[in-house]
Design an enzyme around this catalytic site. Structure first.
Site, PDB file in Angstrom:
ATOM      1  CE1 TYR A 109     -13.884  -1.905   9.223  1.00  0.00           C
ATOM      2  CE2 TYR A 109     -13.331  -2.381  11.804  1.00  0.00           C
ATOM      3  CZ  TYR A 109     -13.324  -2.204  10.003  1.00  0.00           C
ATOM      4  OH  TYR A 109     -12.679  -3.632   9.925  1.00  0.00           O
ATOM      5  CD  GLU A 144     -10.655  -5.543  10.759  1.00  0.00           C
ATOM      6  OE1 GLU A 144     -10.842  -5.055  11.660  1.00  0.00           O
ATOM      7  OE2 GLU A 144     -10.450  -4.932   9.489  1.00  0.00           O
ATOM      8  N   GLY A 151      11.431  -4.297  -1.911  1.00  0.00           N
ATOM      9  CA  GLY A 151      10.337  -5.370  -2.124  1.00  0.00           C
ATOM     10  C   GLY A 151      11.341  -6.714  -2.275  1.00  0.00           C
ATOM     11  N   GLY A 202       2.455   0.275   1.963  1.00  0.00           N
ATOM     12  CA  GLY A 202       1.681   1.816   1.594  1.00  0.00           C
ATOM     13  C   GLY A 202       0.630   1.060   1.691  1.00  0.00           C
TER      14      GLY A 202
END
Length: 398
Positions: A98, A140, A276, A390
């Site tokens: 980051y 995270e 999907g 995506g």
């Protein structure tokens, strides 16, 4: 929360920053990859960089998060943050990265907006960035702890135990851990990352849904080959189709993903289009394996019966559930014997029960259409969950 001094600055400059975000993110990625070419080679999806989808997703997430800070806690895109955190964890993103993003993003902002970036403006937007970054880092870290791994240490080696061709463009790979241990638990609907070394030496990463129910000692992924059309050919999917064979060893991440089988016994809609269907298959298989009796509506849309991956398996699972109905739509002439319709999926033709929870997965036009149909039918927005394969540049669906 934004500090009192930053709120009016961000509010005043958000229109200008928002209007320039496309230019800013394009310049950001150019600066980032010039300074760190290994990130494009081994972390970022080169296909999404080529077609611009990653830039749109980044711009949209920054604008949405800034808007949330202005509108107040609890008003913003919590689901968007959760989704990004899962994607980052599946890539093994670590907190130090980051700082690299911050350096090149703010250089791009300063270069794009010029004299408009006063010290006061820079400080306010710096605060926005680190509030978003710290939120993601914390999310995270929780995901890594839940997976039982150190930050970023998500990778292990898995051997291909089986390979099956499902359609001309879809293969399924059954994976077992190379060290002989069970593959490990996951929640139905989650995905894993696969890191593949390509012919040019790049180690590109892609996510694939786990397409069979949890509970066994192996995992299954289903890989659709992305063929060149309006966008670039799929690098990893093409490589796996051409080279992945039984006995080969792949580098695979721990499972992540926020679209998982909803708990409870209320009525459920599982709706998918194209590939999907894969997370929905895992959910459907889990419901059957656990003996669930919750009312279940399964919807799938595809171009043709021949292109419908795992078609027979989906039918068998629906038939094994005590209260499930399957509805199929094919753009090309369908399968009248199975009650398939021709055209696009239309929930307006179905009898949907009250109290429905919906899980959707497919391309953005499909997601927008079905979400709109569900809202018009009175299904509340919070009961509609989705997964998009995506970069998530569709941020209006929370």
């Amino acid at each position: 929360m934004l500090s009192e001094q930053s709120v009016p600055v961000v509010r005043a400059t958000l229109p200008a920053v928002g209007a320039a975000l496309g230019e800013i993110t394009e310049l950001f990625y150019r600066k980032l990859f010039t300074a760190h070419p290994e990130l494009l080679r081994d972390l970022f999806n080169r296909g999404n960089q080529a077609n611009g989808e990653q830039r749109k997703a980044l711009a949209g997430s920054i604008a949405a998060f800034a808007g949330m800070l202005l509108d107040g806690p609890g008003s913003g895109p919590d689901a968007m943050i959760d989704r990004i955190a899962h994607r980052h964890a599946a890539l093994g993103v670590t907190p130090d990265q980051y700082k690299i993003v911050h350096e090149h993003l703010f250089a791009a902002i300063a270069e794009t907006l010029g004299d408009a970036v006063t010290p006061e403006v820079a400080a306010a937007w710096d605060e926005v960035y680190w509030l978003m970054a710290d939120t993601l880092i914390a999310a995270e870290s929780r995901l890594y702890r839940r997976a039982g791994v150190a930050d970023g240490e998500v990778w292990h080696r898995m051997e291909i135990a089986e390979r099956h061709r499902e359609t001309p463009d879809v293969i399924s790979l059954v994976l077992r851990r190379a060290d002989g241990r069970p593959a490990g638990p996951f929640r139905a609907g989650q995905y894993v990352s696969v890191r593949s070394q390509l012919s040019d030496g790049a180690r590109q990463i892609r996510q694939y849904s786990l397409s069979a129910a949890p509970g066994g000692d192996r995992w299954r992924i289903s890989v659709k080959r992305v063929r060149g059309g309006t966008g670039p050919e799929g690098e990893v999917s093409s490589w796996l189709h051409a080279h992945a064979r039984v006995g080969d060893v792949l580098t695979v991440s721990e499972p992540f993903g926020d679209l998982t089988l909803p708990e409870g016994d209320g009525p459920l809609l599982l709706a998918s289009a194209g590939i999907g269907s894969t997370p929905m298959l895992a959910m459907l298989g889990d419901l059957v394996a656990t003996g669930s009796r919750r009312p279940l509506t399964v919807v799938h849309a595809d171009r043709s019966p021949a292109g419908h991956a795992h078609r027979d398996e989906q039918r068998r699972l629906v038939a094994s559930h005590p209260d499930a109905r399957l509805h199929l739509w094919y753009e090309e002439p369908g399968d009248p014997a199975a009650g398939a319709a021709t055209g696009l999926a239309d929930l307006g033709t179905l009898d949907l029960p009250d109290g429905l929870t919906a899980c959707l997965c497919g391309p953005p036009p499909f997601l927008r259409a079905l979400r709109g149909q569900l809202l018009r039918r009175g299904v509340p927005a919070h009961a509609i969950h989705y997964e998009i394969f995506g970069p998530d540049s569709w941020l209006g669906g929370e």
